[in-house]
Write a protein that holds these residues in place. Structure first.
Motif, mmCIF file in Angstrom:
data_model
loop_
_atom_site.group_PDB
_atom_site.id
_atom_site.type_symbol
_atom_site.label_atom_id
_atom_site.label_comp_id
_atom_site.label_asym_id
_atom_site.label_seq_id
_atom_site.Cartn_x
_atom_site.Cartn_y
_atom_site.Cartn_z
ATOM 1 N N UNK A 72 3.139 -28.758 -20.284
ATOM 2 C CA UNK A 72 1.857 -28.165 -20.644
ATOM 3 C C UNK A 72 1.763 -26.683 -20.308
ATOM 4 N N UNK A 73 2.840 -26.169 -19.737
ATOM 5 C CA UNK A 73 2.846 -24.744 -19.451
ATOM 6 C C UNK A 73 1.823 -24.331 -18.404
ATOM 7 N N UNK A 74 1.618 -25.197 -17.412
ATOM 8 C CA UNK A 74 0.627 -24.872 -16.383
ATOM 9 C C UNK A 74 1.275 -23.967 -15.353
ATOM 10 N N UNK A 126 2.494 -34.713 -13.085
ATOM 11 C CA UNK A 126 3.670 -34.383 -12.290
ATOM 12 C C UNK A 126 4.429 -33.186 -12.832
ATOM 13 N N UNK A 127 5.556 -32.927 -12.200
ATOM 14 C CA UNK A 127 6.346 -31.734 -12.489
ATOM 15 C C UNK A 127 6.685 -31.618 -13.977
ATOM 16 N N UNK A 128 7.126 -32.713 -14.533
ATOM 17 C CA UNK A 128 7.535 -32.699 -15.942
ATOM 18 C C UNK A 128 6.350 -32.297 -16.828
ATOM 19 N N UNK A 129 5.202 -32.875 -16.519
ATOM 20 C CA UNK A 129 4.023 -32.613 -17.340
ATOM 21 C C UNK A 129 3.571 -31.163 -17.203
ATOM 22 N N UNK A 176 8.248 -14.322 -13.314
ATOM 23 C CA UNK A 176 6.858 -14.230 -12.869
ATOM 24 C C UNK A 176 6.443 -15.357 -11.945
ATOM 25 N N UNK A 177 6.924 -16.563 -12.203
ATOM 26 C CA UNK A 177 6.415 -17.685 -11.423
ATOM 27 C C UNK A 177 7.413 -18.199 -10.400
ATOM 28 N N UNK A 198 2.644 -24.242 -11.421
ATOM 29 C CA UNK A 198 4.079 -24.156 -11.196
ATOM 30 C C UNK A 198 4.394 -23.087 -10.167
ATOM 31 N N UNK A 199 3.663 -21.969 -10.276
ATOM 32 C CA UNK A 199 3.883 -20.897 -9.300
ATOM 33 C C UNK A 199 3.534 -21.377 -7.903
ATOM 34 N N UNK A 200 2.463 -22.124 -7.811
ATOM 35 C CA UNK A 200 2.052 -22.656 -6.509
ATOM 36 C C UNK A 200 3.107 -23.604 -5.978
#
Lengths: 756, 237
Positions: free
Chosen positions: A293-295, A286-289, A375-376, A299-301
């Motif tokens: 994890x810096x995904x 989910x969002x928190x994870x 950036x994101x 996140x940008x999506x």
């Protein structure tokens, strides 16, 4: 004769009437006969005849003429009959040919049949009938204001096939579209044709669009529930993105533009909105994870998807804020633990390292998350705002009693002392980072005061690496916080520059007046009061060597200006003393006060504590500290009797002739007094004055103002420098009331008046 | 102060109160009624001859005649009625003003009229005036703007005690225990009355420190709440 005539007359009349009636009847019969003939003719035309592609031109003309004859008849009843016949022909065709055909087919074939039936009906059948009945249309229909012949065709179609279109045809369309959604390739041209039919019937919005949208709703409701439980958050979002793309593509290709928005918003609603909580709260993805994890791609999506939905980004924004805050707070807590370890061990150096390290970590954190926003999150202002809020939370936490303002100033101090051979980052970039962090700290004036103190030390003890860098920092601070913030510090730097002039003139003076020359190398730095922090001035008995120096400079300075009065700050001076020790002669770099203590031992080998104190005429605590630094610290220049770790008033001190060190030139450290308390005191008292000044300024302008407004205006005016404590504002208001600057309004006790 | 006596023709000059000294008339041309005579006479019984005013000693004997303690709030109320400027002293003007307004020209009448005076003072409009008056009355020095804590506490008990017993008790306790404030100024004094009138006691639940209450009351409420929580052993709701 008269009687007979009357009778005759009557009879004649009757006979005339009978004749007329007969004639009328005959005429009527004739007409009816004609009508029947026409009817027969029309029915002979038969649908079959009409549905043939080619029609005899002559037959056409005949039909037209016959109808014309009937229409031009004065008897209007035929016109009405004709009109309804016209309608009847349409209905018959539809009922007998079209409907049965449609009912025979399903699915795609149904659609094909539908499309072709309409085409034939509207282009062939209808057009021909229209052609024949044209004369009727021109006069009768217009006169009677009936539905014109053209529209009758559509009307009949709609009336008879409405239900069929709505249910079976649309079901087929939806089914086809869903097939494409499921991945199959369909005949889009067919869909387009069907769309055209509806458009021509002017039923596009009512039937087609409505059912398509409803169908989209159903389809995605089901899919959403399925996908949300089967997929991780990133997977789900990927699917959503794909779906949206496909839908947009399809709608643009096949349907009218207005439909795109409706369909897309249904998809968004079903996929993004309904299950958003479930999506964000997914435990492992989910969002928190994702943040942890810096995904960033995901996140940008997520940002792209949720920026489509009204208020969709709120949740994302909040999660981002919480994440950044948590990261910052973790750093704070970690540092606190580390620092406390060092405090216990009294390891000052390591303590400072930790503090500096924390600031560096903050700077790194800031860089990272700023880039996230840019950036994101497409530089969304909402995200900038929460980034700021997050930083404001943890940047204002004290670590082991040291305020963040002080921490930042320690970091600054280190940065400006370091030689600029740092490969990672240029000093100027680091300075930029410092200023960025300062924005988040609420006690900016506290930072200014700490910085001023440290700047003073750097300037006076020549610790600063580069004048340019100092100036650069001050320029940046001025830009961010205003002129008043840096005016004093700038004055300090200027003083130092002026000093070079003074030193040059002093050298000239000594050359011209050799008798004044004290015989030592002397450098005097003149500080302008007000710019520099206030230092304790202590009068004490100078050793004779120093006295000569002081005198010389005094004389020199008189020649320059008669007005200014100089006060000497011996506690800030340094002195190089030559120590003639037995092992070897060494140079000792000490403070002026330390030098004075040592010089006493030129005339006496052994002195008691009280001797020293009396001769120097300094306060006890200073004497103790001085002696400690010379006898109990790193370098034992003096021997102490008894040889304990602390100084007591009964101690005796002796010159340690056996002292030596590896180096030829050593610096004997003199620990500085922790003036943190003093700095805080200064700042607190400055704040009181600033608050009072602000209140007076506001009230002078407003004349009358309510309590809340005064408080908030006051806080706002001061916000660029510090966050005032409301209690203090209240205190100042009350102080102003008791000094008759303000009064409370007699009717409303929460309103204040300015008393001129 | 002996004024030149001039007898008005046709006006009886005898006084009905026993043991009174010679009646001296004011030199003004206004008609002096019997009441004024008696009021004035009463004044002279307590007057301190050299100063021409009733001084603290005089007031004390006045009080004992009234059978009222000189620290009783009713004496303060009398002073208010007279609009007396200086604590412990009454001038003739003030005396006349007060007693005339009360229509009392003898000790017994004054005694009778005291309850009415009390009622009058208690009326909300007059009470505010009386309350602020009582503070000013205690400012003995010229340019003095505040009263020390001790005196303020005493004054509070006298002036407000009988109306707001609990509040005053607690407030006095707090004021005596705290160290931040050594004096009370008029602004704070007036706020005490507002506090008693507006704030529920002892719950204090409608007190909002974000409003314009003086800081001393903010601190008082904090102190009260701490005490309350402490005694309950847990935080209130």
């Amino acid at each position: 004769m008269e009687e007979k005539t009357l009778k005759d007359m009557k009879e004649e009349e009757i006979r005339k009437m009978e004749k007329k009636t007969l004639k009328d009847m005959k005429e009527k019969e004739e007409k009816e006969e004609e009508m029947r003939k026409l009817e027969l003719m029309l029915s002979n035309i038969e649908i079959k005849g009409l549905s043939n592609e080619t029609l005899d031109g002559i037959k056409c003309m005949t039909l037209y003429t016959d109808i014309y004859i009937v229409a031009t008849d004065s008897n209007q009843v035929f016109n009405a009959k004709m009109y309804s016949k016209y309608k009847e022909f349409h209905n018959d065709y539809l009922n007998d040919i079209v409907l049965p055909h449609l009912r025979l087919h399903h699915g795609e074939f149904l659609l094909k049949e539908f499309e072709t039936s309409w085409a034939h009906y509207s282009k062939v059948i209808h057009n021909r009938l229209h052609l024949y009945f044209r004369y009727l249309g021109r006069y009768y229909v217009a006169r009677e204001k009936l539905l014109n012949l053209n529209d009758v065709g559509n009307r009949c179609f709609i009336d008879l096939l409405y239900e069929e279109m709505r249910s079976r045809v649309m079901d087929a369309v939806i089914c086809l579209i869903n097939k494409e959604r499921d991945g199959a390739k369909i005949d889009r041209e067919l869909v387009k044709k069907v769309v055209n039919v509806f458009e021509e019937l002017k039923l596009y919005e009512d039937i087609f669009e409505e059912r398509i949208v409803a169908g989209t709703k159903d389809y995605y409701s089901k899919k959403a529930s399925l996908w949300i439980s089967e997929n991780s958050c990133p997977e789900f979002m990927l699917k959503v993105e794909e779906c949206l793309e496909k839908e947009e593509n399809m709608v643009r290709d096949c349907m009218k533009p207005a439909t795109e928005q409706k369909i897309v918003s249904e998809v968004e609603h079903k996929l993004l909105v309904l299950h958003s909580t479930q999506l964000f709260d997914k435990e492992y993805s989910g969002l928190k994870k994702l943040l942890e994890d810096g995904k960033v791609v995901d996140l940008a999506r997520m940002y792209r998807l949720y920026s489509r939905v009204h208020d969709g980004l709120q949740h994302v924004c909040l999660a981002f804020k919480n994440h950044v805050t948590a990261q910052g707070m973790a750093l704070v807590r970690q540092t606190e633990i580390e620092v406390n370890k060092h405090v216990v061990k009294n390891d000052v150096g390591a303590l400072q390292n930790q503090q500096v390290h924390l600031i560096m970590e903050f700077i790194k954190l800031h860089e990272v998350y700023l880039s996230y926003v840019n950036d994101y999150f497409q530089s969304n202002s909402m995200f900038f705002k929460v980034l700021k809020e997050a930083f404001e939370v943890f940047c204002n936490k004290s670590i082991a009693g040291v305020s963040p303002a002080e921490l930042l100033s320690i970091f600054c101090d280190q940065t400006l002392k370091k030689k600029s051979c740092d490969n990672d980052k240029s000093t100027e970039d680091t300075i930029d980072d410092v200023v960025k962090l300062l924005v988040y700290i609420s006690d900016k004036d506290m930072f200014a005061e700490f910085h001023r103190k440290k700047l003073a030390r750097r300037l006076l003890f020549n610790k600063s690496d580069s004048d340019e860098h100092e100036r650069y920092l001050l320029t940046k601070l001025k830009q961010k916080c205003g002129r008043h913030f840096t005016s004093k510090m700038e004055g300090m730097v200027t003083d130092l520059t002026l000093c070079q002039d003074t030193t040059a003139s002093f050298t000239d003076y000594l050359r011209d007046n050799p008798d004044m020359n004290p015989g030592f190398d002397l450098t005097v730095t003149v500080l302008t009061i007000g710019f520099w922090p206030s230092y304790k001035t202590c009068t004490f008995n100078l050793p004779p060597e120093m006295l000569r120096c002081v005198e010389a400079f005094k004389q020199f300075y008189q020649t320059r200006t008669k007005r200014t009065r100089i006060t000497w700050l011996f506690s800030l001076g340094t002195c190089t003393i030559v120590g003639k020790f037995e092992p070897k002669t060494m140079d000792l770099i000490v403070t002026t006060l330390q030098a004075s203590v040592l010089l006493l031992f030129n005339s006496a080998n052994r002195l008691s504590y009280s001797d020293i104190k009396d001769q120097l005429d300094l306060p006890e605590e200073d004497v103790t500290r001085l002696l400690h630094s010379l006898s109990c610290a790193k370098y034992k220049i003096l021997k102490k009797e008894p040889d304990t770790k602390t100084i007591s008033k009964t101690d005796y001190f002796e010159f340690n002739s056996m002292f030596t060190d590896r180096l030829k030139r050593i610096k004997v450290p003199f620990p500085l007094v922790d003036d943190r308390k003093k700095v805080i005191e200064t700042v607190v008292s400055d704040r009181r004055h600033a608050i009072e000044a602000a209140i007076v300024r506001i009230m002078k302008f407003r004349k009358v103002l309510g309590h809340h407004q005064l408080m908030s205006e006051c806080a706002e005016v001061l916000s660029s420098t510090f966050r005032p404590d409301f209690k203090i504002i209240k205190l100042q208001i009350e102080s102003l009331i008791s000094r008759d600057y303000l009064e409370r309004d007699s009717k409303d006790h929460s309103v204040y008046r300015y008393l001129a | 102060m002996k004024r030149s006596s001039s007898r008005r023709s046709g006006v009886s000059s005898s006084s009905s109160s026993p043991g009174s000294c010679d009646l001296l008339r004011s030199g003004s041309s206004k008609a002096v009624s019997k009441e004024t005579e008696r009021i004035d006479q009463l004044f002279y019984t307590y007057m301190d001859k050299p100063s021409g005013m009733i001084d603290p000693e005089g007031i004390e004997s006045f009080c004992s005649d009234l059978e009222v303690d000189h620290t009783d709030v009713r004496i303060l109320m009398l002073a208010w009625k007279m609009q007396a400027e200086r604590q412990g002293y009454f001038t003739l003007e003030e005396w006349r003003k007060g007693l005339k307004a009360l229509h009392a020209d003898s000790i017994s009448k004054i005694k009778k009229v005291l309850p009415d005076l009390e009622r009058e003072v208690r009326r909300p409009t007059s009470f505010m005036d009386f309350y602020s008056y009582s503070f000013r009355y205690c400012l003995t020095e010229e340019k003095q703007k505040s009263i020390d804590i001790e005196s303020a506490c005493e004054l509070l008990s006298v002036v407000l005690g009988y109306l707001f017993r609990h509040q005053v008790d607690k407030l006095v306790e707090y004021l005596k225990n705290q160290h931040e404030y050594k004096v009370i100024n008029m602004d704070q004094w007036m706020s005490f009355l507002r506090f008693c009138n507006e704030i529920n006691f002892p719950s204090l639940e409608n007190y909002d420190p974000n409003l314009a209450w003086p800081l001393i009351l903010d601190n008082f409420v904090d102190w009260m709440r701490e005490k309350q929580n402490g005694s309950l052993g847990l935080k209130s709701f």
